[in-house]
Design an enzyme around this catalytic site. Structure first.
Site, PDB file in Angstrom:
ATOM      1  N   ARG A   4       0.829  -1.208   0.000  1.00  0.00           N
ATOM      2  CA  ARG A   4       0.000   0.000   0.000  1.00  0.00           C
ATOM      3  C   ARG A   4       0.861   1.254   0.000  1.00  0.00           C
ATOM      4  O   ARG A   4       0.529   2.255  -0.637  1.00  0.00           O
ATOM      5  CB  ARG A   4      -0.946  -0.009   1.206  1.00  0.00           C
ATOM      6  CG  ARG A   4      -1.978   1.110   1.185  1.00  0.00           C
ATOM      7  CD  ARG A   4      -3.036   0.957   2.253  1.00  0.00           C
ATOM      8  NE  ARG A   4      -2.470   1.084   3.601  1.00  0.00           N
ATOM      9  CZ  ARG A   4      -3.201   1.035   4.715  1.00  0.00           C
ATOM     10  NH1 ARG A   4      -4.519   0.833   4.638  1.00  0.00           N
ATOM     11  NH2 ARG A   4      -2.638   1.162   5.903  1.00  0.00           N
TER      12      ARG A   4
ATOM     13  N   LYS B  45      -2.616   7.311   1.355  1.00  0.00           N
ATOM     14  CA  LYS B  45      -2.367   7.484   2.793  1.00  0.00           C
ATOM     15  C   LYS B  45      -1.231   8.497   2.947  1.00  0.00           C
ATOM     16  O   LYS B  45      -0.075   8.150   3.191  1.00  0.00           O
ATOM     17  CB  LYS B  45      -2.020   6.145   3.434  1.00  0.00           C
ATOM     18  CG  LYS B  45      -2.242   6.115   4.937  1.00  0.00           C
ATOM     19  CD  LYS B  45      -2.207   4.699   5.471  1.00  0.00           C
ATOM     20  CE  LYS B  45      -2.353   4.668   6.983  1.00  0.00           C
ATOM     21  NZ  LYS B  45      -3.657   5.141   7.456  1.00  0.00           N
TER      22      LYS B  45
ATOM     23  N   GLU C 232     -16.061   6.646   6.030  1.00  0.00           N
ATOM     24  CA  GLU C 232     -15.284   5.975   7.063  1.00  0.00           C
ATOM     25  C   GLU C 232     -15.257   6.884   8.272  1.00  0.00           C
ATOM     26  O   GLU C 232     -15.947   7.912   8.306  1.00  0.00           O
ATOM     27  CB  GLU C 232     -13.864   5.692   6.570  1.00  0.00           C
ATOM     28  CG  GLU C 232     -13.094   6.942   6.156  1.00  0.00           C
ATOM     29  CD  GLU C 232     -11.689   6.644   5.663  1.00  0.00           C
ATOM     30  OE1 GLU C 232     -11.319   5.473   5.589  1.00  0.00           O
ATOM     31  OE2 GLU C 232     -10.955   7.606   5.370  1.00  0.00           O
TER      32      GLU C 232
END
Length: 290
Positions: A50, A149, A182
């Site tokens: 990721r 991220k 989220e």
């Protein structure tokens, strides 16, 4: 504590980055939060995968290979005698000028911190947690894709401030269309009639490592798992609700915006998934000590 910075280890008090680093000046960089359990780094490969995806999305050339970063994470845990802990892996654009241009940053920096973390009080895992929906909406995909991220977490921080004002430890973010994305640091799940639902990545949810593990465990347990767009109404009327995250693990939710969820206590399906997750973390991962 020994902190890894660009191939060297520094004592905690001497671990520093330049004030000209674009990670500090502009939030220009990426990170991963990783857990270690029982002397193993849990889902390390998936976290580094990721990291590389985030790097590619922002055109950040990582100065180390996938294998080298994994080795450095494990070694940092070993030097800090970590058996159960939390690892923060950070990659910044590196030192540049006071200007915005990332092309002035020639050498990205890799930082690895291995320590401890406890996001929520233990009682929340037993009794459940209350959360609220906040006015701050999730970043648009066309502005700053939530799948990246990045070190720019101001969107999440603003939402967490609103949660704090409401007296809660977590908050639900909606997207511009009003669908659930989220929470500020966790993915959200609901259970309705033996079906497990979680918002799709297209709604603005992060590709959570724990999220994926829970979905796989649920499918193996015979639950139907799907990722439809969810509204607050869906959450209010769920049989059970819980959050997932590397730091949070699985934490049950018993009230949202003043509405009691299900029976108002940790549900049986949530309880089972929590136990399965704990069992998996005890035996799975990259060994720290050979």
């Amino acid at each position: 504590m020994k902190v890894y910075i660009d191939g060297k280890y520094y004592d905690e008090r001497n671990a520093r980055v330049s004030v000209f680093d674009h990670g500090l000046l502009y939030g220009d960089g990426i990170f991963e939060g990783i857990r270690a359990y029982n002397g193993r780094v849990f889902k390390l490969k998936e976290h580094i995968d990721r990291l590389f995806c985030s790097a590619k999305a922002i055109l950040l050339n990582l100065p180390m290979s996938h294998e080298d970063i994994m080795t450095a994470v494990v070694e940092t845990c070993r030097r800090n005698k970590i058996r159960d802990g939390y690892i923060r892996l950070v990659v910044t654009r590196g030192i540049g000028t006071l200007g915005l241009n990332p092309n002035r940053c020639k050498n990205p920096s890799v930082i690895i911190i291995a320590g401890k973390i406890q996001l929520y009080p233990q009682e929340f895992y037993q009794r459940g947690m209350e959360i609220v929906t906040v006015p701050t909406t999730r970043n648009l995909h066309s502005a700053l894709n939530p799948a990246i991220k990045s070190l720019n977490y101001l969107n999440n921080v603003l939402a967490r401030i609103e949660a704090n004002i409401a007296g809660c430890e977590e908050a639900i973010l909606l997207n511009a269309e009003g669908f659930v994305c989220e929470c500020t640091g966790d993915n959200v799940f609901i259970i309705k009639e033996r079906h497990l639902f979680t918002p799709p990545l297209s709604a603005g949810a992060l590709y959570g490592i724990t999220r994926r593990v829970v979905m796989e465990m649920a499918e193996e347990s015979g639950l139907t798992v799907s990722e439809p767009n969810l509204t607050r109404y869906d959450l209010f009327n769920a049989d059970e609700c819980f959050l997932t995250g590397t730091g949070a693990e699985l934490v049950p939710i018993v009230k949202i915006d003043g509405r009691v969820i299900g029976a108002g206590k940790r549900g049986t399906v949530t309880e089972k998934l929590m136990a399965q997750y704990r069992a998996l973390t005890k035996v799975s991962g990259e060994p720290i000590y050979q």
